[in-house]
Design a protein around this motif. Structure first.
Motif, PDB file in Angstrom:
ATOM      1  N   PRO A   1       0.797  -1.220   0.000  1.00  0.00           N
ATOM      2  CA  PRO A   1       0.000   0.000   0.000  1.00  0.00           C
ATOM      3  C   PRO A   1       0.835   1.278   0.000  1.00  0.00           C
ATOM      4  CG  PRO A   1      -0.998  -1.584   1.469  1.00  0.00           C
ATOM      5  CD  PRO A   1       0.330  -2.159   1.033  1.00  0.00           C
ATOM      6  N   LEU A   2       1.982   1.286   0.673  1.00  0.00           N
ATOM      7  CA  LEU A   2       2.825   2.484   0.664  1.00  0.00           C
ATOM      8  C   LEU A   2       3.661   2.600  -0.601  1.00  0.00           C
ATOM      9  CD1 LEU A   2       3.989   2.809   4.382  1.00  0.00           C
ATOM     10  CD2 LEU A   2       2.118   3.973   3.202  1.00  0.00           C
ATOM     11  N   GLY A   3       3.762   1.524  -1.368  1.00  0.00           N
ATOM     12  CA  GLY A   3       4.392   1.565  -2.685  1.00  0.00           C
ATOM     13  C   GLY A   3       5.891   1.783  -2.710  1.00  0.00           C
ATOM     14  N   ARG A   4       6.568   1.476  -1.611  1.00  0.00           N
ATOM     15  CA  ARG A   4       8.026   1.636  -1.614  1.00  0.00           C
ATOM     16  C   ARG A   4       8.636   0.685  -0.597  1.00  0.00           C
ATOM     17  NH1 ARG A   4      10.322   4.269   2.578  1.00  0.00           N
ATOM     18  NH2 ARG A   4       8.993   5.384   4.037  1.00  0.00           N
ATOM     19  N   VAL A   5       9.903   0.372  -0.815  1.00  0.00           N
ATOM     20  CA  VAL A   5      10.621  -0.435   0.161  1.00  0.00           C
ATOM     21  C   VAL A   5      11.184   0.488   1.230  1.00  0.00           C
ATOM     22  CG1 VAL A   5      11.178  -2.247  -1.504  1.00  0.00           C
ATOM     23  CG2 VAL A   5      12.794  -0.388  -1.111  1.00  0.00           C
ATOM     24  N   ALA A   6      11.428  -0.071   2.387  1.00  0.00           N
ATOM     25  CA  ALA A   6      11.956   0.711   3.503  1.00  0.00           C
ATOM     26  C   ALA A   6      13.463   0.857   3.401  1.00  0.00           C
ATOM     27  CB  ALA A   6      11.611   0.015   4.814  1.00  0.00           C
ATOM     28  N   ARG A   7      13.956   1.896   4.027  1.00  0.00           N
ATOM     29  CA  ARG A   7      15.393   2.026   4.245  1.00  0.00           C
ATOM     30  C   ARG A   7      15.723   1.252   5.520  1.00  0.00           C
ATOM     31  NH1 ARG A   7      13.875   7.097   4.591  1.00  0.00           N
ATOM     32  NH2 ARG A   7      15.095   7.370   6.499  1.00  0.00           N
ATOM     33  N   ALA A   8      16.924   0.729   5.606  1.00  0.00           N
ATOM     34  CA  ALA A   8      17.326  -0.030   6.789  1.00  0.00           C
ATOM     35  C   ALA A   8      17.156   0.796   8.061  1.00  0.00           C
ATOM     36  CB  ALA A   8      18.771  -0.510   6.643  1.00  0.00           C
ATOM     37  N   ALA A   9      17.450   2.083   7.992  1.00  0.00           N
ATOM     38  CA  ALA A   9      17.311   2.956   9.167  1.00  0.00           C
ATOM     39  C   ALA A   9      15.864   3.038   9.625  1.00  0.00           C
ATOM     40  CB  ALA A   9      17.854   4.343   8.859  1.00  0.00           C
ATOM     41  N   GLU A  10      14.913   2.965   8.697  1.00  0.00           N
ATOM     42  CA  GLU A  10      13.502   3.000   9.084  1.00  0.00           C
ATOM     43  C   GLU A  10      13.115   1.747   9.868  1.00  0.00           C
ATOM     44  OE1 GLU A  10      11.130   5.496   5.810  1.00  0.00           O
ATOM     45  OE2 GLU A  10      12.144   3.715   5.016  1.00  0.00           O
ATOM     46  N   ILE A  11      13.667   0.635   9.495  1.00  0.00           N
ATOM     47  CA  ILE A  11      13.408  -0.603  10.226  1.00  0.00           C
ATOM     48  C   ILE A  11      14.043  -0.506  11.610  1.00  0.00           C
ATOM     49  CG2 ILE A  11      13.726  -3.109  10.253  1.00  0.00           C
ATOM     50  CD1 ILE A  11      11.840  -1.997   8.018  1.00  0.00           C
ATOM     51  N   ALA A  12      15.259  -0.018  11.672  1.00  0.00           N
ATOM     52  CA  ALA A  12      15.962   0.111  12.951  1.00  0.00           C
ATOM     53  C   ALA A  12      15.257   1.081  13.886  1.00  0.00           C
ATOM     54  CB  ALA A  12      17.400   0.551  12.714  1.00  0.00           C
ATOM     55  N   ASP A  13      14.548   2.060  13.346  1.00  0.00           N
ATOM     56  CA  ASP A  13      13.884   3.064  14.177  1.00  0.00           C
ATOM     57  C   ASP A  13      12.812   2.480  15.092  1.00  0.00           C
ATOM     58  OD1 ASP A  13      15.403   5.153  13.270  1.00  0.00           O
ATOM     59  OD2 ASP A  13      13.909   5.875  11.829  1.00  0.00           O
ATOM     60  N   ILE A  14      12.315   1.304  14.810  1.00  0.00           N
ATOM     61  CA  ILE A  14      11.296   0.704  15.679  1.00  0.00           C
ATOM     62  C   ILE A  14      11.904   0.268  17.012  1.00  0.00           C
ATOM     63  CG2 ILE A  14      11.497  -1.678  14.833  1.00  0.00           C
ATOM     64  CD1 ILE A  14       8.167  -0.027  15.609  1.00  0.00           C
ATOM     65  N   VAL A  15      13.208  -0.031  17.030  1.00  0.00           N
ATOM     66  CA  VAL A  15      13.851  -0.551  18.239  1.00  0.00           C
ATOM     67  C   VAL A  15      13.800   0.443  19.400  1.00  0.00           C
ATOM     68  CG1 VAL A  15      15.997  -1.459  19.220  1.00  0.00           C
ATOM     69  CG2 VAL A  15      15.255  -2.172  16.933  1.00  0.00           C
ATOM     70  N   PRO A  16      14.196   1.708  19.228  1.00  0.00           N
ATOM     71  CA  PRO A  16      14.092   2.631  20.362  1.00  0.00           C
ATOM     72  C   PRO A  16      12.660   2.777  20.878  1.00  0.00           C
ATOM     73  CG  PRO A  16      15.453   3.592  18.656  1.00  0.00           C
ATOM     74  CD  PRO A  16      14.842   2.338  18.079  1.00  0.00           C
ATOM     75  N   PHE A  17      11.689   2.733  19.976  1.00  0.00           N
ATOM     76  CA  PHE A  17      10.295   2.787  20.407  1.00  0.00           C
ATOM     77  C   PHE A  17       9.953   1.578  21.273  1.00  0.00           C
ATOM     78  CE2 PHE A  17       5.943   1.259  19.567  1.00  0.00           C
ATOM     79  CZ  PHE A  17       5.258   2.207  20.314  1.00  0.00           C
ATOM     80  N   LEU A  18      10.331   0.400  20.813  1.00  0.00           N
ATOM     81  CA  LEU A  18      10.022  -0.816  21.568  1.00  0.00           C
ATOM     82  C   LEU A  18      10.669  -0.805  22.953  1.00  0.00           C
ATOM     83  CD1 LEU A  18      10.320  -3.522  18.771  1.00  0.00           C
ATOM     84  CD2 LEU A  18       8.227  -2.662  19.838  1.00  0.00           C
ATOM     85  N   LEU A  19      11.797  -0.132  23.073  1.00  0.00           N
ATOM     86  CA  LEU A  19      12.501  -0.063  24.352  1.00  0.00           C
ATOM     87  C   LEU A  19      12.056   1.109  25.226  1.00  0.00           C
ATOM     88  CD1 LEU A  19      16.087  -0.856  23.056  1.00  0.00           C
ATOM     89  CD2 LEU A  19      14.545  -2.396  24.279  1.00  0.00           C
ATOM     90  N   SER A  20      11.253   1.986  24.668  1.00  0.00           N
ATOM     91  CA  SER A  20      10.893   3.221  25.368  1.00  0.00           C
ATOM     92  C   SER A  20       9.717   3.036  26.323  1.00  0.00           C
ATOM     93  CB  SER A  20      10.533   4.304  24.349  1.00  0.00           C
ATOM     94  OG  SER A  20       9.246   4.051  23.799  1.00  0.00           O
ATOM     95  N   ASP A  21       9.548   4.053  27.183  1.00  0.00           N
ATOM     96  CA  ASP A  21       8.395   4.084  28.084  1.00  0.00           C
ATOM     97  C   ASP A  21       7.083   4.191  27.304  1.00  0.00           C
ATOM     98  OD1 ASP A  21      10.011   3.850  30.292  1.00  0.00           O
ATOM     99  OD2 ASP A  21      10.053   6.006  30.702  1.00  0.00           O
ATOM    100  N   SER A  22       7.128   4.714  26.088  1.00  0.00           N
ATOM    101  CA  SER A  22       5.918   4.820  25.266  1.00  0.00           C
ATOM    102  C   SER A  22       5.346   3.451  24.926  1.00  0.00           C
ATOM    103  CB  SER A  22       6.207   5.582  23.971  1.00  0.00           C
ATOM    104  OG  SER A  22       6.570   6.905  24.260  1.00  0.00           O
TER     105      SER A  22
END
Length: 83
Positions: free
Chosen positions: A44-65
């Motif tokens: 649906p978004l019509g593009r592949v991700a950059r590796a940094a975009e995939i890595a960006d989920i890690v700080p979120f998963l580790l965060s208080d959020s």
């Protein structure tokens, strides 16, 4: 993830994962243009991700959020799992 969350939750451990789809890596770059276009058409978004975009989920998963999320797989794949 769910089984691990049940096993480790009582010890205060959260268990989550990120499930990437197509990522712009050297392996992806070896595909021909039609193969790349076919993958993008299924997303649906019509593009592949950059590796940094995939890595960006890690700080979120580790965060208080994300402190109350456990047993979850976060799809970070441009919607490729929807088609």
């Amino acid at each position: 993830m769910r089984h691990l969350a049940v096993d480790f939750g009582p010890r205060g451990v959260r268990v989550n994962a990120g499930a990437p789809g197509p990522v712009g890596t050297p392996t992806h770059a070896r595909l021909d243009e039609e193969q790349k276009a076919a993958r993008r058409r299924r997303m649906p978004l019509g593009r592949v991700a950059r590796a940094a975009e995939i890595a960006d989920i890690v700080p979120f998963l580790l965060s208080d959020s994300c402190a109350t999320a456990t047993g979850t797989t976060f799809d970070v794949n441009g919607g490729s799992h929807l088609s």
